[in-house]
Design a protein around this motif. Structure first.
Motif, PDB file in Angstrom:
ATOM      1  N   LEU A 417       6.831   4.323  -3.496  1.00 24.07           N
ATOM      2  CA  LEU A 417       5.463   4.671  -3.886  1.00 24.07           C
ATOM      3  C   LEU A 417       4.756   3.488  -4.536  1.00 24.07           C
ATOM      4  O   LEU A 417       3.573   3.210  -4.259  1.00 24.07           O
ATOM      5  CB  LEU A 417       5.484   5.864  -4.850  1.00 24.07           C
ATOM      6  N   ASN A 420       3.845   0.785  -1.867  1.00 21.72           N
ATOM      7  CA  ASN A 420       2.708   1.213  -1.043  1.00 21.72           C
ATOM      8  C   ASN A 420       1.406   1.185  -1.841  1.00 21.72           C
ATOM      9  O   ASN A 420       0.351   0.767  -1.320  1.00 21.72           O
ATOM     10  CB  ASN A 420       2.960   2.612  -0.491  1.00 21.72           C
ATOM     11  N   SER A 421       1.488   1.612  -3.084  1.00 19.74           N
ATOM     12  CA  SER A 421       0.272   1.626  -3.919  1.00 19.74           C
ATOM     13  C   SER A 421      -0.203   0.212  -4.212  1.00 19.74           C
ATOM     14  O   SER A 421      -1.412  -0.051  -4.263  1.00 19.74           O
ATOM     15  CB  SER A 421       0.551   2.369  -5.232  1.00 19.74           C
ATOM     16  N   TYR A 422       0.747  -0.724  -4.401  1.00 24.11           N
ATOM     17  CA  TYR A 422       0.351  -2.105  -4.662  1.00 24.11           C
ATOM     18  C   TYR A 422      -0.320  -2.725  -3.451  1.00 24.11           C
ATOM     19  O   TYR A 422      -1.313  -3.449  -3.570  1.00 24.11           O
ATOM     20  CB  TYR A 422       1.587  -2.921  -5.052  1.00 24.11           C
ATOM     21  N   ALA A 424      -1.986  -1.189  -1.349  1.00 27.43           N
ATOM     22  CA  ALA A 424      -3.319  -0.584  -1.245  1.00 27.43           C
ATOM     23  C   ALA A 424      -4.223  -1.009  -2.389  1.00 27.43           C
ATOM     24  O   ALA A 424      -5.403  -0.619  -2.434  1.00 27.43           O
ATOM     25  CB  ALA A 424      -3.196   0.942  -1.221  1.00 27.43           C
ATOM     26  N   ALA A 426      -3.855  -0.184  -5.551  1.00 35.31           N
ATOM     27  CA  ALA A 426      -4.055   0.891  -6.532  1.00 35.31           C
ATOM     28  C   ALA A 426      -3.339   0.627  -7.848  1.00 35.31           C
ATOM     29  O   ALA A 426      -3.725   1.182  -8.885  1.00 35.31           O
ATOM     30  CB  ALA A 426      -3.577   2.218  -5.943  1.00 35.31           C
ATOM     31  N   VAL A 427      -2.270  -0.208  -7.827  1.00 30.41           N
ATOM     32  CA  VAL A 427      -1.515  -0.485  -9.059  1.00 30.41           C
ATOM     33  C   VAL A 427      -1.282  -1.983  -9.151  1.00 30.41           C
ATOM     34  O   VAL A 427      -1.439  -2.722  -8.179  1.00 30.41           O
ATOM     35  CB  VAL A 427      -0.159   0.263  -9.072  1.00 30.41           C
TER      36      VAL A 427
END
Length: 472
Positions: A417, A420-422, A424, A426-427
């Motif tokens: 998670l 994937n978020s990085y 995108a 997001a984090v």
């Protein structure tokens, strides 16, 4: 039958049926539990049937041919095992010396002398020459009747010591086999750790390449880049440490199998060792099969026999002696009737005053018996504790492994998670690093727990004297 012949027959009967002054032997008794307290997944362990058998090659439970080969090399080439075997041979030879005391001792002698006697020798005849030849040949016989069992108890003690020495040899063999198996389990665990770290390095390199690309595109910060570099370097350092530990373990295995460390090498493998599953029943012959306990019991028996030896020293010692031969003055036939000499008769010795030596020897023998009995009880209690300890380890590690595996699964999902978020945006990369570190640590911990389970199984197998009921 003449009175003299009757007395001789009675004396011979006593010699053949002599008594023993050793106390009646009884092994030390211990109040042992009927069941072991610790439990496996199958429930509490309990005694098996007396007919249950175990495998002497207990390490085959791990189903690894390379381990089987190493164990055979250990038996053939380990110097410590060779030393233990030599000690056993020495004990056998000493016992054979004691057995010789049960039989008559016959010696032959021959002496040819050219000698001069003193002119002032007392009772010298006027016609005797000053220089003359003397030829003597003969046989001497001695036989201790052992009426009080002194020699027989010495023999019994010697035989028990031989049995104890044989058990000591088995103890040395089992201990070395345990060391080798434990080191092999450790090597297997280090290889698994290397595989985990190598896979993580591949992931970290991909993450670093991704971060570099994002940094060059001014999407990621320089801090993200340095975090990725630090994480990769830390994992490489951990892999270097595991490789260093593996080298030391490999060297130790080489020493056990009699090969210099510089010439010994074991290739890393991808396979993992089988974890043996203990049965629900324990062998009822645990105490008889543990060589250290068997050795301790034989030493109790030997100490008991030595009490009989010490007590017999208080009584008269009866033996028969005999001489037969011929003697001449340098000429003539030694076998001629006129040149024969002989002597035959009993020899009796009885201690009258020794300054308390015999009393001290008896007290020493009794104290040594109490010491041997205490050592025996200690060995039995230690055996029970070792079984309980390893049973508890297997039970607790099994549950801990299940919990840690759940944690590893969650950490792996968190890593996915975060990655994937990085990607995108997001984090931050700190979340990725935190998730990857936690996932690697959890995976390594799962593997470390399996190694500890294998080590506990080695401890249990050897605590039972080598193997358990129903083992293939």
């Amino acid at each position: 039958m003449s009175p003299k012949l009757k007395r001789s027959a009675l004396l011979l009967a006593l010699a053949l049926q002599g008594c023993s002054l050793a106390p009646t032997y009884k092994p030390p008794l211990l109040d042992l539990p009927q069941h072991y307290r610790e439990q496996t997944s199958d429930g509490p362990w309990h005694s098996a049937q007396p007919g249950d058998s175990v495998s002497p090659q207990w390490w085959r439970a791990y189903q690894d041919e390379r381990l089987n080969d190493l164990q055979q090399r250990l038996l053939n080439a380990n110097p410590d095992l060779a030393a233990a075997l030599a000690h056993f041979d020495s004990a056998q030879a000493y016992a054979s010396q004691l057995h010789a005391g049960l039989f008559p001792q016959i010696t032959a002698s021959e002496q040819t002398l050219r000698q001069r006697q003193s002119d002032n020798r007392p009772l010298r005849g006027s016609t005797q020459p000053s220089v003359y030849n003397s030829n003597t040949a003969g046989f001497a016989l001695s036989f201790d009747l052992d009426l009080w069992g002194k020699i027989r108890n010495q023999v019994a003690a010697g035989d028990a010591q031989v049995q104890a020495s044989a058990d000591d040899l088995a103890v040395a063999r089992l201990s070395l086999q345990k060391q080798l198996t434990g080191l092999y389990v450790q090597l297997d665990g280090l290889d698994a750790q290397s595989r985990i770290l190598s896979k993580s390095l591949d992931d970290y390199r991909q993450a670093l390449d991704l971060t570099k690309a994002r940094y060059q595109g001014q999407i990621a910060s320089e801090m993200d880049l340095t975090r990725a570099q630090n994480q990769l370097a830390q994992a490489e350092a951990q892999l270097d440490d595991v490789r260093g530990q593996r080298n030391l373990t490999e060297h130790a295995i080489g020493e056990l199998v009699g090969v210099p460390a510089s010439q010994f090498q074991l290739a890393a493998r991808n396979e993992t060792l089988n974890l043996p599953q203990p049965p629900q029943a324990l062998p009822s012959t645990l105490l008889q099969r543990r060589p250290d306990i068997a050795a301790a019991e034989r030493r109790v028996f030997a100490a008991n026999a030595q009490i009989g030896v010490a007590k017999a020293a208080w009584y008269p010692d009866f033996s028969l002696t005999g001489l037969f031969g011929g003697q001449t003055q340098g000429y003539g036939n030694l076998l001629a009737a006129g040149n024969h000499f002989w002597a035959l008769g009993p020899l009796v010795s009885l201690p009258i005053f020794d300054g308390g030596r015999l009393d001290a020897q008896e007290r020493q023998a009794k104290a040594e018996f109490e010491e041997a009995s205490a050592h025996y009880r200690s060995q039995v209690l230690r055996a029970v504790r070792e079984v309980e300890d390893n049973l508890a380890q297997l039970r607790d590690l099994q549950q801990e492994n299940l919990d840690e595996q759940a944690a590893a699964n969650a950490a792996q999902h968190t890593q996915t998670l975060a990655t994937n978020s990085y990607e995108a945006g997001a984090v931050s990369y700190l979340d990725v690093v935190t998730a990857q570190t936690a996932a690697l640590q959890a995976e390594r911990q799962v593997q470390a727990l399996r190694t500890r389970q294998l080590q506990a199984s080695v401890g249990l197998l050897t605590a039972l004297g080598g193997g358990w009921e129903g083992q293939q």
